[in-house]
Design an enzyme around this catalytic site. Structure first.
Site, PDB file in Angstrom:
ATOM      1  N   THR A   1       0.882  -1.324  -0.020  1.00  0.00           N
ATOM      2  CA  THR A   1      -0.074   0.053   0.064  1.00  0.00           C
ATOM      3  C   THR A   1       0.685   1.257  -0.093  1.00  0.00           C
ATOM      4  O   THR A   1       1.940   1.381   0.888  1.00  0.00           O
ATOM      5  CB  THR A   1      -0.995   0.063   1.151  1.00  0.00           C
ATOM      6  OG1 THR A   1      -1.322   1.435   1.423  1.00  0.00           O
ATOM      7  CG2 THR A   1      -0.331  -0.528   2.451  1.00  0.00           C
TER       8      THR A   1
ATOM      9  N   ASP B   1      -0.338   3.980   0.989  1.00  0.00           N
ATOM     10  CA  ASP B   1      -0.664   4.755   2.245  1.00  0.00           C
ATOM     11  C   ASP B   1       0.242   4.210   3.269  1.00  0.00           C
ATOM     12  O   ASP B   1       0.250   4.805   4.197  1.00  0.00           O
ATOM     13  CB  ASP B   1      -2.240   4.444   2.455  1.00  0.00           C
ATOM     14  CG  ASP B   1      -3.060   5.181   1.246  1.00  0.00           C
ATOM     15  OD1 ASP B   1      -2.498   5.784   0.253  1.00  0.00           O
ATOM     16  OD2 ASP B   1      -4.257   4.930   1.499  1.00  0.00           O
TER      17      ASP B   1
HETATM   18  O1  F6P Z   1      -5.414   2.860  -1.091  1.00  0.00           O
HETATM   19  C1  F6P Z   1      -4.496   3.399  -2.051  1.00  0.00           C
HETATM   20  C2  F6P Z   1      -5.052   4.275  -2.703  1.00  0.00           C
HETATM   21  O2  F6P Z   1      -4.028   4.906  -3.306  1.00  0.00           O
HETATM   22  C3  F6P Z   1      -5.794   5.520  -1.672  1.00  0.00           C
HETATM   23  O3  F6P Z   1      -5.106   6.464  -1.143  1.00  0.00           O
HETATM   24  C4  F6P Z   1      -6.764   6.140  -2.632  1.00  0.00           C
HETATM   25  O4  F6P Z   1      -7.909   6.748  -1.845  1.00  0.00           O
HETATM   26  C5  F6P Z   1      -7.283   4.990  -3.434  1.00  0.00           C
HETATM   27  O5  F6P Z   1      -6.046   4.045  -3.528  1.00  0.00           O
HETATM   28  C6  F6P Z   1      -7.516   5.450  -5.080  1.00  0.00           C
HETATM   29  O6  F6P Z   1      -7.873   4.202  -5.453  1.00  0.00           O
HETATM   30  P1  F6P Z   1      -8.344   4.289  -7.222  1.00  0.00           P
HETATM   31  O7  F6P Z   1      -7.201   3.673  -7.866  1.00  0.00           O
HETATM   32  O8  F6P Z   1      -9.545   3.253  -7.156  1.00  0.00           O
HETATM   33  O9  F6P Z   1      -8.753   5.555  -7.484  1.00  0.00           O
END
Ligand code: F6P
Length: 357
Positions: free
Chosen positions: A136, A138
């Protein structure tokens, strides 16, 4: 022996480094590696996969994205949001198990974040030989001190702030940079400190717009006419609202827009020209940093070692400069959030950064 690997959830710089580590280490043991495509979906009959030979992984260590593809939607989603665990339908698990068994795979390495590891745990409980690898940007999984991808995302934030700084200075403006960070503000905190932000706003620390505005006005009165603000997408407005784009049908709610909202309010409160910029998926794309390449590769090698030991139900984990393992059970649903009074936040405040509180 044959092992499988799949990536699941949002992509992350360093995924290919994990694949590189897995294929290299498995090849040394004389094992064959099957890469399933587009996350768990590749397990569904007739199976969507490719045999990964060492020659297929030449040069991928430095590539962003994943050569296997990934998805954060689909038939295997066990989770939407924190705590909301749903069972993956048993007929889906059985269907996938048939592909898996027919292929004679002895271990399946699942590279994913909290949601994908929740699915991984359900498969393990259903009798699958699962090894988890945390992923992740995050950096919010409590069972590992760091995940690959985080350093790359922080580096992109720093680059963004360096660029915003020069235009902010030229125009004596306030610039608000919205960065990723759904539940945890690690990217905003680390990126903000390293990129010289004056204000950092996180999901973990409620902020007051008036306090931020006063801080900016005070800087202005002392001759610092430009100010940089970093805000995590998951920060809450003082009303308690999160700001979303739409409901991302079937998946997590899509966050986005808080930077623009905060910029509008601050312009009204300070009278200063204010602009916002959303970094978005630039933080997820592109080549991994050296740190993420090495971390990803080490995670991949460790995953193969765990498979060789038959340590199923375990997840690779990074603690105190050492790559070890923990039960997947301990890793899911336990987020590592920024501590509002923790050492990093205190350090930020000590050098004069406003955290909005
Ligand atoms: O969980 C990782 C993340 O990068 C978050 O910070 C963000 O909200 C999400 O993924 C975005 O996901 P997607 O690729 O579905 O827009």
């Amino acid at each position: 022996m044959r092992i499988g690997i799949l990536n699941s959830g949002g992509d992350c710089p360093g995924l290919n480094a994990v694949i590189h580590g897995v294929v290299g280490a498995a090849h040394q043991l004389g094992w064959e590696v099957i890469g399933f495509k587009d996350g768990f979906e590749g397990l569904l009959p007739p199976g969507d996969f490719k045999i990964l030979k060492p020659s297929d992984t030449i040069g991928i260590l430095k590539l962003g994205g994943t050569i296997l593809g990934s998805t954060n939607k689909g038939h295997f989603a066990a989770k939407v949001g924190v705590g909301n665990v749903a069972e993956v339908p048993s007929q889906i698990i059985e269907k996938a198990k048939r592909t898996f068994d027919q292929m004679g795979i002895s271990a399946l390495i699942i590279v994913g974040g909290d949601g994908s590891l929740t699915t991984a745990l359900q498969l393990y409980h259903a009798g699958w030989p699962i090894i988890g690898v945390p992923k992740t940007i995050d950096n919010d999984l409590s069972a590992t001190a760091m995940t690959f991808g985080f350093d790359s995302a922080v580096t992109t934030v720093v680059d963004g702030l360096d660029r915003l700084n020069t235009t902010a200075e030229s125009h004596k403006r306030v610039m608000v940079l919205e960065v990723m960070g759904r539940h945890a503000g690690w990217i905003a905190l680390w990126g903000g400190i390293a990129g010289g932000a004056n204000v950092i706003l996180l999901p973990e620390i409620p902020f007051s717009l008036e306090k931020v505005a006063d801080f900016i006005k005070d800087r202005d009165s002392r001759g610092h006419h430009a100010s940089l603000i970093v805000i995590a997408e998951g920060a809450k407005m003082p009303s308690g609202d999160i700001v979303t784009v739409d409901s991302n049908k079937g998946g997590e709610v899509r966050l986005g827009g808080i930077g623009e909202r905060v910029a509008e309010k601050l312009e009204a409160l300070t009278g200063k020209d204010t602009r916002s910029c959303t970094l978005g998926h630039l933080q997820r794309g592109g080549a991994p940093t050296a740190l993420d390449r090495i971390l990803g590769m080490r995670f991949g090698v460790k995953a193969v070692k765990l498979a060789a030991e038959g340590a199923f139900g375990k997840m690779v984990s990074y603690q105190s400069y050492h790559v070890g393992s923990v039960p997947i059970e301990d890793a899911v649903n336990q987020l590592r959030l920024v501590e509002p009074d923790g050492e990093v936040v205190q350090a930020a405040k000590a050098v004069g950064i406003c955290m909005g509180d």
